[in-house]
Structures are given as C-alpha cells and as structure tokens.
Enzyme design. Structure first.
Site, PDB file in Angstrom:
ATOM      1  N   MET A   1       0.828  -1.192   0.000  1.00 47.28           N
ATOM      2  CA  MET A   1       0.000   0.000   0.000  1.00 47.28           C
ATOM      3  C   MET A   1       0.868   1.249   0.000  1.00 47.28           C
ATOM      4  SD  MET A   1      -3.134  -1.033   2.533  1.00 47.28           S
ATOM      5  CE  MET A   1      -3.956  -2.604   2.351  1.00 47.28           C
ATOM      6  N   CYS A   2       0.275   2.384   0.228  1.00 48.87           N
ATOM      7  CA  CYS A   2       0.948   3.673   0.085  1.00 48.87           C
ATOM      8  C   CYS A   2       1.407   4.203   1.437  1.00 48.87           C
ATOM      9  CB  CYS A   2       0.001   4.678  -0.561  1.00 48.87           C
ATOM     10  SG  CYS A   2      -0.827   4.035  -2.039  1.00 48.87           S
ATOM     11  N   GLN A   3       2.016   5.388   1.416  1.00 45.91           N
ATOM     12  CA  GLN A   3       2.343   6.081   2.650  1.00 45.91           C
ATOM     13  C   GLN A   3       1.916   7.537   2.544  1.00 45.91           C
ATOM     14  OE1 GLN A   3       5.831   5.679   4.947  1.00 45.91           O
ATOM     15  NE2 GLN A   3       6.152   3.535   4.478  1.00 45.91           N
ATOM     16  N   HIS A  77       2.106  12.176  -0.620  1.00 42.19           N
ATOM     17  CA  HIS A  77       1.723  10.772  -0.783  1.00 42.19           C
ATOM     18  C   HIS A  77       2.740  10.074  -1.674  1.00 42.19           C
ATOM     19  CE1 HIS A  77      -0.598   7.415  -2.632  1.00 42.19           C
ATOM     20  NE2 HIS A  77      -1.277   7.410  -1.521  1.00 42.19           N
ATOM     21  N   ILE A  78       3.181   8.897  -1.279  1.00 39.83           N
ATOM     22  CA  ILE A  78       3.968   8.032  -2.161  1.00 39.83           C
ATOM     23  C   ILE A  78       3.159   6.764  -2.393  1.00 39.83           C
ATOM     24  CG2 ILE A  78       6.262   8.963  -1.700  1.00 39.83           C
ATOM     25  CD1 ILE A  78       6.660   6.845   0.438  1.00 39.83           C
TER      26      ILE A  78
END
Length: 274
Positions: A1-3, A77-78
């Site tokens: 998922m993302c961070q 956001h990454i």
C-alpha cells in the site's frame, strides 16, 4: 500500500527536511515507487507537484526541495498501486472544490467496493478507489450542506462517511481545506507536534540531521502526520485504529479515539526500522 505525510502549522513552514526522508521510501528504503504527489496550500490556492516516477529519483520531487515552499498545510503521498494503473491521473493527493474552497485528500489502503457514484455530481477522473472515495465524501458534503457548516459539523459528518466507507476495506487518510487537517487511522498513522523548546532530530531513512532551534521561534507549532515515524529520536503518537484527529494551527483540537492495536505491516518499512 501507500504512505502518507501531512503537516499542519500555526506559521508558514517548509516541509523539506521531512519530505527528503519521506521520499526515500519511494524506491530507496522502501518500495512505494508508483508515483508521488505533494500539495501546498497557499492562501485559498493550492500548489501541487505530481509525478508517476518514484519520488526518490523524481526531478519533480527535486523541485520541492529547490522551491522551499512555506505553507500552513501540506499533504504528500507516495504510491504503491493497488487499484488503477501507474499514471499522473491516479497520483495522489486529489483536489476538489467544496463550498468554494480547495479540499485536498490522500489515502493509504484498499477499498474493495464503493457506493454507487452514478448519481453524484463529483466524479473520479482516474481509476483509483481513493479518488472515488474522496468524490463520494465531497458529493455527500455538498448534498447535505448548501453552505459551509461549522468545524464540529464537518468533523462529525466526515466521521460518519468514513465509517461507511471503512466497511469496504483499509481507509487511512489525510484531508485538509487549508484551514485545518483531519487524519483518520485504519491501520497505521502517527503524529508529532513540535513546539518550544526545539532541538536536534535525526531522520530514520538516512543520516539527515537538523537543529530546529535555528529555524523556529518560541511561538511556532508544527504537527506532522505520517504512516510511520520519520525521525528516530522523537516520541511519535500512534493513532488508534478507527480514530480521528482534527488539527488546526499546529494543535490537536479534537480527537475521537479508536481501538489500540499492535503495529501492522502495511507493505511499509519493516518493524525493525521503526
């Protein structure tokens, strides 16, 4: 998922030190390499940088450091894609107009289903569950309130809509209208408020060190919100699962507690690092 990464302050502040560590997680210290974005509120306007390339090697991300923009509210956001292809249109954060304001949203998680959006005025441009969820929230807010309601009412309705969407999967997010910032934790989200006395901190993802006493005044308050802590010599607060926090002027103004659970693996940096 993302961070996720968010910053809420009482004075315009640059996020370069935190972002330089955060962006390393997009290809160097972690695998969130499917694009990045960062949004800076400037008055009623928003300056957004996006790239489908990994933030760790992106020339667009280099510009963030070079510009050294100061802002009261920032969301970054990454991405590690779960739904939608790797492209600019699917890159967070997303922006929509609500009550004549720019609202910015970034999500970490995976919603396996969503309410029907066919009757909504606000539609997603890309193909992510994240943008679709934001469109649903924006559309519901506009339908329920013709004029901008109070902050308490906004916080309440965001909680209601979040609980509705959370039944479909993981839904960590950060949301801001440039005046305040709301964070919701589904699995992992941490925050820290920096204020006097300031000191020296060191990043987790590299050897970067900064002494904030050289860049701040005694009146400054800066809150950072991120998926996993960015520094190793500060005490970060882990949000509870299902919890909500409302930040304004660098302070925690409102909080709704969730359930305390152990740290979960969200496809992010290993537990030994954090």
């Amino acid at each position: 998922m993302c961070q996720l990464l968010g910053m809420n302050c009482n004075v315009p502040t640059d996020i370069v030190f935190s972002f330089e560590g955060f962006r390393r997680r997009a290809g160097l210290t972690d695998t969130h390499s499917d694009g990045f974005g960062i949004a800076f509120f400037e008055g009623k306007g928003v300056r957004i940088f996006r790239d489908e390339k990994p933030a760790a090697v992106s020339a667009v991300a280099d510009c963030v450091k070079q510009y050294n923009i100061k802002s009261l509210n920032v969301i970054a956001h990454i991405r590690k894609a779960t739904q939608g292809d790797v492209s600019i249109v699917n890159t967070h954060p997303f922006i929509r107009e609500i009550w004549g304001e720019n609202w910015v949203f970034a999500h970490n998680g995976n919603l396996k289903s969503l309410p029907d959006l066919s009757g909504c005025y606000c539609r997603p441009i890309g193909s992510t569950d994240s943008e679709a969820a934001f469109c649903y929230i924006a559309d519901q807010l506009k339908k329920r309130f013709c004029q901008k309601p109070t902050e308490d009412e906004i916080f309440s309705i965001v909680q209601e809509l979040t609980k509705e969407l959370s039944q479909y999967g993981t839904f960590n997010f950060i949301l801001s209208n440039g005046e305040w910032m709301i964070a919701h934790c589904s699995t992992n989200l941490h925050y820290i408020t920096r204020q006097a006395p300031f000191g020296t901190v060191q990043r987790v993802d590299d050897d970067g060190v900064i002494d904030f006493t050289d860049y701040t005044t005694e009146a400054d308050k800066v809150t950072l919100i991120t998926t996993f802590p960015l520094t190793q010599n500060e005490t970060w607060t882990k949000m509870e699962h299902g919890g909500f926090v409302f930040f304004k002027d660098g302070e925690k103004i409102r909080e709704v507690h969730g359930v305390k659970k152990e740290m979960e693996d969200d496809g992010t940096l290993g537990a030994a690092t954090h």
